[in-house]
Design an enzyme around this catalytic site. Structure first.
Site: not given
Ligand code: TEU
Ligand code: CA
Length: 540
Positions: A202, A243
């Site tokens: 993330d 990401e």
């Protein structure tokens, strides 16, 4: 020894992304769970999936649906137990499927033990958690949180401000503290020992910050930290996808170059701007911009031997067909046509739950139906700060809310969609009676099943060296309202033809065999194409 696997180790993966809360509820409490996922593994395997990226399943108070982790080494109560997790891993491995977990290293929950300790440790140098977060007497900058408001929150207990780039309940970890790096390595190692096969990471771009210099992302020590996580013997076999909002190919090279020993690939988001002016505002767009962005990244990643991530949807993005395709009259055509534009390219495919049946955006008539923190924060700002009416703000939220991707998976057309026997935590999408797995499978008889098209596409990918490892070449011209590309390796050469929204004749500069894949059942690769019609055929 190279401390990261190579590009070619991963080109045969077909990855499916699961949002556990909304995928399948096994025990009837209205919330998806791990047993629910286990019960659908055969469905996924049948589709041609051989790996799953599962959104966070760790202990969490759910300020941001699991992206606020309270314990990285324990399972969220609603999802099940560690025994369920062990069962999931072994059920997957016995089917030859890989499990990719979602690691959230940028921030924890404000209920994580590290934060609870840190907030009382201001004057206690003995407390190892004292500097786990960013603490300041005064706000050192004007950063705004992604979910609205200031990124700095005053904490009464500590008497200082802490940083949260997302929700108030998601304090950012201070990676400049070597203890934090070691703690996150410990988390990774815990899951590696359990046998998981990879991580999606993330907001990797945010872990290093330059607070005095006012730089929120891509801080000076970013690569040192990524390397500390994944450039190790223990992690060398993992598939890792970060990401990140990388701006260009150089930046991607620094993350994914084989010599870097950092990540296998990245998600970048340029191509997803098609069809919107901003997150909450629609824009008329041709698929040309989408195509041209894909072409650019295809060419650049191939030149450098980088692994590209192929995706249009995820748990943060409303379904792509709802803004760039036609999710009404041409739902089947645009879902399959867009799939052929993306998933036969060079790279590794990620298919988000529901995409395989062409699930559209949710659409709710009342703001009370929405759940997710980002759209609620923005709704408030739209009305209070930007002067929009409630109706205008609701329309924007219906367009851009992440709940468009988070509503329960519709397994059948019954009242609770086959997702649960209880009360679903979020209302199903307004067209679940029409668009659901059972209905889509039935439509196969008319040759109009999105699932069945995805299945054929994934089989084609799996059976072909050219699609896995071959080179990409664009054939259509920039002014064309269609996309033709080839994939070739040695003697195996394929053409993929994808028409955009208008019917037209498409000529090919080469002769093809009968298409192996075609959404409208065509027998010749060239000729008159209907809107969103596509075909993949071997070149003679
Ligand atoms: O999202 C990162 C991120 O940058 C978000 O602002 C994202 O662009 C936005 O949600 C799009 O609408 C990741 C996760 O994917 C997201 O679900 C989390 O909420 C966020 O990090 C915080 O962990
Ligand atoms: Ca449940």
């Amino acid at each position: 020894m190279n401390l990261c696997k190579k590009y070619s180790d991963f080109t045969r993966l077909n990855i499916y992304q699961i949002y556990p809360r909304s995928f399948m509820d096994f025990n009837g409490d209205g919330i998806g769970d791990l047993q629910g996922i286990i019960s659908k593994l055969d469905y996924l395997q049948d589709l041609g999936i051989n790996a799953i990226w599962m959104c966070p399943c760790f202990k969490s108070p759910n300020a941001d649906n699991g992206y606020d982790v309270a314990d990285y080494c324990d399972i969220m109560d609603e999802f099940g137990t560690m025994a369920d997790m062990d069962e999931l891993i072994s059920e997957m491995h016995s089917r030859g499927m890989k499990l990719i977990l979602d690691l959230v290293p940028n921030h924890t929950s404000s209920e994580h033990k590290w934060f609870l300790e840190s907030r009382k440790a201001k004057d206690d140098p003995e407390n190892p958690y004292r500097d786990y977060y960013y603490w300041y007497d005064e706000k050192p900058n004007n950063w705004r949180a992604s979910f609205g408001g200031s990124a700095w929150e005053y904490d009464e207990t500590r008497g200082q401000y802490y940083l949260h780039m997302f929700a108030v309940g998601q304090p950012d970890l201070n990676w400049d503290n070597p203890e934090v790096v070691r703690a996150m390595q410990g988390v990774i190692d815990y899951w590696v020992d359990k046998g998981i096969d990879g991580f999606r990471i993330d907001v990797i771009d945010l872990i290093s910050k330059d607070i005095p210099n006012d730089k929120p992302g891509f801080g000076p020590r970013l690569h040192e930290y990524i390397h500390a996580m994944f450039g190790r013997e223990k992690t060398a076999h993992l598939f890792t996808v970060g990401e990140s909002i990388v701006k260009d190919i150089e930046e991607m090279q620094r993350h994914c170059g084989e010599d870097r020993e950092e990540l296998s690939t990245l998600f970048q988001f340029d191509h997803l701007e098609c069809g919107r002016a901003d997150k909450f505002t629609a824009k008329e767009d041709s698929l040309k911009t989408f195509r041209d962005t894909l072409i650019l990244w295809q060419q650049e990643t191939e030149k450098r031997g980088l692994l590209y991530s192929l995706f249009t949807d995820n748990h943060d993005q409303p379904p792509f067909i709802s803004r760039a395709g036609n999710d009404r009259e041409l739902r089947y055509e645009s879902a399959t046509g867009i799939a052929s534009m993306v998933y036969l390219l060079r790279g590794v495919p990620f298919i988000y739950q529901g995409q395989e049946i062409g699930m559209p955006s949710a659409h709710y008539d009342d703001i009370a139906c929405f759940d997710e923190v980002e759209c609620l924060g923005n709704y408030k700002e739209m009305i209070e700060d930007k002067g929009l009416s409630e109706a205008e703000a609701l329309e924007k939220v219906n367009f851009g809310s992440r709940d468009n991707a988070r509503h329960p998976m519709a397994w059948d057309g019954s009242e609770k969609c086959g997702f649960t026997t209880g009360e679903p935590w979020l209302i199903a999408h307004s067209r679940a009676g029409e668009v659901n797995v059972a209905a889509d499978l039935r439509a196969d008889k008319q040759g109009r099943s999105v699932y069945s098209f995805y299945q054929k596409l994934l089989r084609l990918r799996a059976s072909s060296d050219a699609f896995a490892d071959g080179s990409f070449k664009v054939i259509s011209a920039p002014e064309d309202d269609y996309f033709i590309y080839t994939r070739s390796l040695g003697d195996e050469k394929w053409a993929v033809i994808c028409n955009f929204e208008s019917a037209q004749e498409i000529e090919l500069p080469f002769e093809c065999e009968e298409p192996a894949l075609a959404n409208l059942g065509r027998k010749e690769a060239a000729g008159a194409y209907a809107p969103y019609e596509c075909a993949a055929a071997r070149i003679k």
